[in-house]
Design a protein around this motif. Sequence first.
Motif, PDB file in Angstrom:
ATOM      1  N   GLY A 136       0.993  -1.182   0.455  1.00  0.00           N
ATOM      2  CA  GLY A 136      -0.050  -0.057  -0.028  1.00  0.00           C
ATOM      3  C   GLY A 136       0.856   1.058  -0.271  1.00  0.00           C
ATOM      4  N   GLN A 137       1.702   0.498   0.024  1.00  0.00           N
ATOM      5  CA  GLN A 137       3.220   1.630  -0.416  1.00  0.00           C
ATOM      6  C   GLN A 137       3.535   2.272  -1.759  1.00  0.00           C
ATOM      7  OE1 GLN A 137       2.842   4.575   1.547  1.00  0.00           O
ATOM      8  NE2 GLN A 137       1.182   3.157   2.963  1.00  0.00           N
ATOM      9  N   PRO A 138       4.372   3.550  -2.275  1.00  0.00           N
ATOM     10  CA  PRO A 138       4.820   3.248  -3.160  1.00  0.00           C
ATOM     11  C   PRO A 138       6.218   3.483  -3.439  1.00  0.00           C
ATOM     12  CG  PRO A 138       4.838   5.417  -2.644  1.00  0.00           C
ATOM     13  CD  PRO A 138       3.880   4.805  -1.850  1.00  0.00           C
ATOM     14  N   VAL A 139       6.963   3.094  -1.712  1.00  0.00           N
ATOM     15  CA  VAL A 139       8.552   3.406  -2.306  1.00  0.00           C
ATOM     16  C   VAL A 139       8.169   2.405  -0.518  1.00  0.00           C
ATOM     17  CG1 VAL A 139       9.262   4.985  -3.230  1.00  0.00           C
ATOM     18  CG2 VAL A 139       9.104   5.095  -0.987  1.00  0.00           C
ATOM     19  N   GLY A 140       9.962   1.829  -0.419  1.00  0.00           N
ATOM     20  CA  GLY A 140      10.185   1.015   0.074  1.00  0.00           C
ATOM     21  C   GLY A 140      11.807   0.973   0.737  1.00  0.00           C
ATOM     22  N   VAL A 141      12.053  -0.381   1.171  1.00  0.00           N
ATOM     23  CA  VAL A 141      13.809  -0.189   1.653  1.00  0.00           C
ATOM     24  C   VAL A 141      14.539  -1.776   0.987  1.00  0.00           C
ATOM     25  CG1 VAL A 141      13.871   1.866   2.817  1.00  0.00           C
ATOM     26  CG2 VAL A 141      13.796  -0.415   4.191  1.00  0.00           C
ATOM     27  N   ARG A 142      15.355  -1.908   0.537  1.00  0.00           N
ATOM     28  CA  ARG A 142      15.612  -3.375   0.167  1.00  0.00           C
ATOM     29  C   ARG A 142      16.870  -3.208   1.114  1.00  0.00           C
ATOM     30  NH1 ARG A 142      14.627  -6.764  -3.342  1.00  0.00           N
ATOM     31  NH2 ARG A 142      13.585  -4.896  -5.133  1.00  0.00           N
ATOM     32  N   MET A 143      17.231  -4.278   2.378  1.00  0.00           N
ATOM     33  CA  MET A 143      18.428  -4.156   2.425  1.00  0.00           C
ATOM     34  C   MET A 143      19.475  -5.256   1.816  1.00  0.00           C
ATOM     35  SD  MET A 143      17.563  -3.018   5.733  1.00  0.00           S
ATOM     36  CE  MET A 143      18.345  -3.950   6.770  1.00  0.00           C
ATOM     37  N   SER A 144      20.661  -5.101   2.434  1.00  0.00           N
ATOM     38  CA  SER A 144      21.258  -5.515   1.986  1.00  0.00           C
ATOM     39  C   SER A 144      21.791  -7.101   1.577  1.00  0.00           C
ATOM     40  CB  SER A 144      23.556  -5.471   2.083  1.00  0.00           C
ATOM     41  OG  SER A 144      23.468  -6.400   3.695  1.00  0.00           O
ATOM     42  N   ASP A 145      21.059  -7.899   2.131  1.00  0.00           N
ATOM     43  CA  ASP A 145      20.435  -9.081   2.054  1.00  0.00           C
ATOM     44  C   ASP A 145      19.718  -9.390   0.414  1.00  0.00           C
ATOM     45  OD1 ASP A 145      18.394  -8.813   3.142  1.00  0.00           O
ATOM     46  OD2 ASP A 145      19.195 -10.321   4.296  1.00  0.00           O
ATOM     47  N   ARG A 181      15.761  -8.387   1.272  1.00  0.00           N
ATOM     48  CA  ARG A 181      14.841  -8.407   1.825  1.00  0.00           C
ATOM     49  C   ARG A 181      13.750  -6.947   1.638  1.00  0.00           C
ATOM     50  NH1 ARG A 181      15.819  -9.152   7.372  1.00  0.00           N
ATOM     51  NH2 ARG A 181      16.916  -8.776   6.984  1.00  0.00           N
ATOM     52  N   VAL A 182      13.164  -6.971   0.975  1.00  0.00           N
ATOM     53  CA  VAL A 182      11.981  -5.576   1.064  1.00  0.00           C
ATOM     54  C   VAL A 182      11.564  -5.167   1.966  1.00  0.00           C
ATOM     55  CG1 VAL A 182      10.829  -4.370  -0.398  1.00  0.00           C
ATOM     56  CG2 VAL A 182      12.408  -5.575  -1.812  1.00  0.00           C
ATOM     57  N   TRP A 183      11.728  -4.100   2.315  1.00  0.00           N
ATOM     58  CA  TRP A 183      10.537  -3.164   3.942  1.00  0.00           C
ATOM     59  C   TRP A 183       9.758  -2.449   3.341  1.00  0.00           C
ATOM     60  CZ3 TRP A 183      11.040  -6.828   7.613  1.00  0.00           C
ATOM     61  CH2 TRP A 183      11.605  -8.049   7.875  1.00  0.00           C
ATOM     62  N   ASN A 184       9.295  -2.133   4.475  1.00  0.00           N
ATOM     63  CA  ASN A 184       7.937  -1.155   4.276  1.00  0.00           C
ATOM     64  C   ASN A 184       7.859  -0.097   5.350  1.00  0.00           C
ATOM     65  OD1 ASN A 184       6.078   0.400   3.424  1.00  0.00           O
ATOM     66  ND2 ASN A 184       4.381  -0.984   3.753  1.00  0.00           N
ATOM     67  N   PRO A 185       8.777   0.850   5.739  1.00  0.00           N
ATOM     68  CA  PRO A 185       8.527   1.434   6.605  1.00  0.00           C
ATOM     69  C   PRO A 185       7.289   2.546   6.891  1.00  0.00           C
ATOM     70  CG  PRO A 185      10.692   2.065   5.367  1.00  0.00           C
ATOM     71  CD  PRO A 185       9.805   1.102   4.776  1.00  0.00           C
ATOM     72  N   LEU A 186       7.118   2.963   5.384  1.00  0.00           N
ATOM     73  CA  LEU A 186       5.944   4.425   5.313  1.00  0.00           C
ATOM     74  C   LEU A 186       5.162   2.685   6.384  1.00  0.00           C
ATOM     75  CD1 LEU A 186       6.407   5.844   1.918  1.00  0.00           C
ATOM     76  CD2 LEU A 186       7.213   6.649   4.208  1.00  0.00           C
ATOM     77  N   GLY A 187       4.696   2.080   5.846  1.00  0.00           N
ATOM     78  CA  GLY A 187       3.365   1.081   6.105  1.00  0.00           C
ATOM     79  C   GLY A 187       3.641   1.201   7.897  1.00  0.00           C
ATOM     80  N   LYS A 188       4.773   0.727   8.453  1.00  0.00           N
ATOM     81  CA  LYS A 188       4.844   0.173   9.696  1.00  0.00           C
ATOM     82  C   LYS A 188       4.389   1.496  10.378  1.00  0.00           C
ATOM     83  CE  LYS A 188       6.176  -2.257  13.012  1.00  0.00           C
ATOM     84  NZ  LYS A 188       5.910  -3.272  12.990  1.00  0.00           N
ATOM     85  N   VAL A 189       5.046   2.747   9.831  1.00  0.00           N
ATOM     86  CA  VAL A 189       4.106   3.552  10.914  1.00  0.00           C
ATOM     87  C   VAL A 189       2.335   3.405  10.424  1.00  0.00           C
ATOM     88  CG1 VAL A 189       4.012   6.311  10.319  1.00  0.00           C
ATOM     89  CG2 VAL A 189       6.570   5.321  10.573  1.00  0.00           C
ATOM     90  N   VAL A 190       2.742   4.026   9.798  1.00  0.00           N
ATOM     91  CA  VAL A 190       0.769   4.091   9.489  1.00  0.00           C
ATOM     92  C   VAL A 190       0.084   2.416  10.391  1.00  0.00           C
ATOM     93  CG1 VAL A 190      -1.082   3.007   8.433  1.00  0.00           C
ATOM     94  CG2 VAL A 190       0.972   4.709   7.295  1.00  0.00           C
TER      95      VAL A 190
END
Length: 129
Positions: free
Chosen positions: A82-91, A93-102
């Motif tokens: 439900g978000q346009p961007v997120g972060v990718r870890m060096s391994d 994996r993709v995570w959703n910090p914008l969604g975590k705050v929501v």
Amino acid sequence: MRQHAGQFVRQITARNRVPLDYSVNSLRVVDFIVDGLRKGEPERGRVEHVLFGLGAYTGEVLVRRAGARWVEFDAGQRELFGQPVGVRMSDGRVWNPLGKVVKRFEVGELESVRTFYMQLHGRASRQIA
């Protein structure tokens, strides 16, 4: 996103004495701010811009402290997160910090942003010599 996070930090710290310094400990401040929004403005639409700013800040902490990088989500990821961007870890994996705050806003203490960081940090794949 880095510029958005920086602008958000400048705006919020100019008006308040909020210690947003991109440290891991500052993620407790993010949790605290979101909890205050939950009490004062329970309608998400009214605080969406603040939640987005806090999510961008959280992602930028992951970039600076955990070796993540900002990525645009593909269509499937956008639908899932439900978000346009997120972060990718060096391994990878993709995570959703914008969604975590929501989620913190919607659910409360069970969705800690600081705990989110602690769960991902240190799990990056190790290089084998």
